[in-house]
Design an enzyme around this catalytic site. Structure first.
Site, PDB file in Angstrom:
ATOM      1  CB  ILE A  62      -0.880   0.009   1.271  1.00 38.09           C
ATOM      2  CG1 ILE A  62      -1.733  -1.250   1.343  1.00 38.09           C
ATOM      3  CG2 ILE A  62      -1.727   1.272   1.359  1.00 38.09           C
ATOM      4  CD1 ILE A  62      -2.242  -1.548   2.731  1.00 38.09           C
ATOM      5  CB  CYS A  63       2.159   3.799  -1.683  1.00 39.08           C
ATOM      6  SG  CYS A  63       1.587   3.976  -3.379  1.00 39.08           S
ATOM      7  NE  ARG A  64      -1.049  11.834  -1.920  1.00 38.98           N
ATOM      8  CZ  ARG A  64      -1.198  12.179  -3.194  1.00 38.98           C
ATOM      9  NH1 ARG A  64      -0.534  11.546  -4.141  1.00 38.98           N
ATOM     10  NH2 ARG A  64      -1.998  13.157  -3.539  1.00 38.98           N
TER      11      ARG A  64
END
Length: 98
Positions: A62-64
């Site tokens: 997961i990231c932005r």
């Protein structure tokens, strides 16, 4: 590269499934909210901390917005891990955060 949507992740969590979530955002981004149960390994530290992950488990990265997590997912797949990129990242996450 395997992908999973934020809605699919939310559905799996709400059904009680135990997921291995890795958030690769920076410290200041994670301070704004992280999916409960996710571990935080900033993208720049993934290569040196990859040993903290268990190759026998699948991971959701997961990231932005899905870009950095895509790079981390590719790296982990090349290193022999079962990893999937959460497309759209936290920008599209409407579930719980801590």
């Amino acid at each position: 590269m395997k992908e999973i949507t934020p809605a699919e992740v939310k559905d799996l969590l709400e059904s009680g499934q135990q997921l291995n979530l890795v958030d690769v955002r920076e410290d200041d981004e994670v301070a704004e909210g992280i999916i409960p149960g996710a571990i935080h390994i900033p993208l720049g530290e993934v290569a040196e901390r990859v040993g903290e992950l268990d190759k026998s488990k699948p991971y959701i990265i997961i990231c932005r917005s899905g870009g950095r997590s895509g790079r981390a997912t590719e790296y982990l797949e090349e290193a022999g891990y079962d990893a999937a990129n959460m497309t759209g990242g936290m920008l599209e996450w409407d579930g719980e955060t801590e």
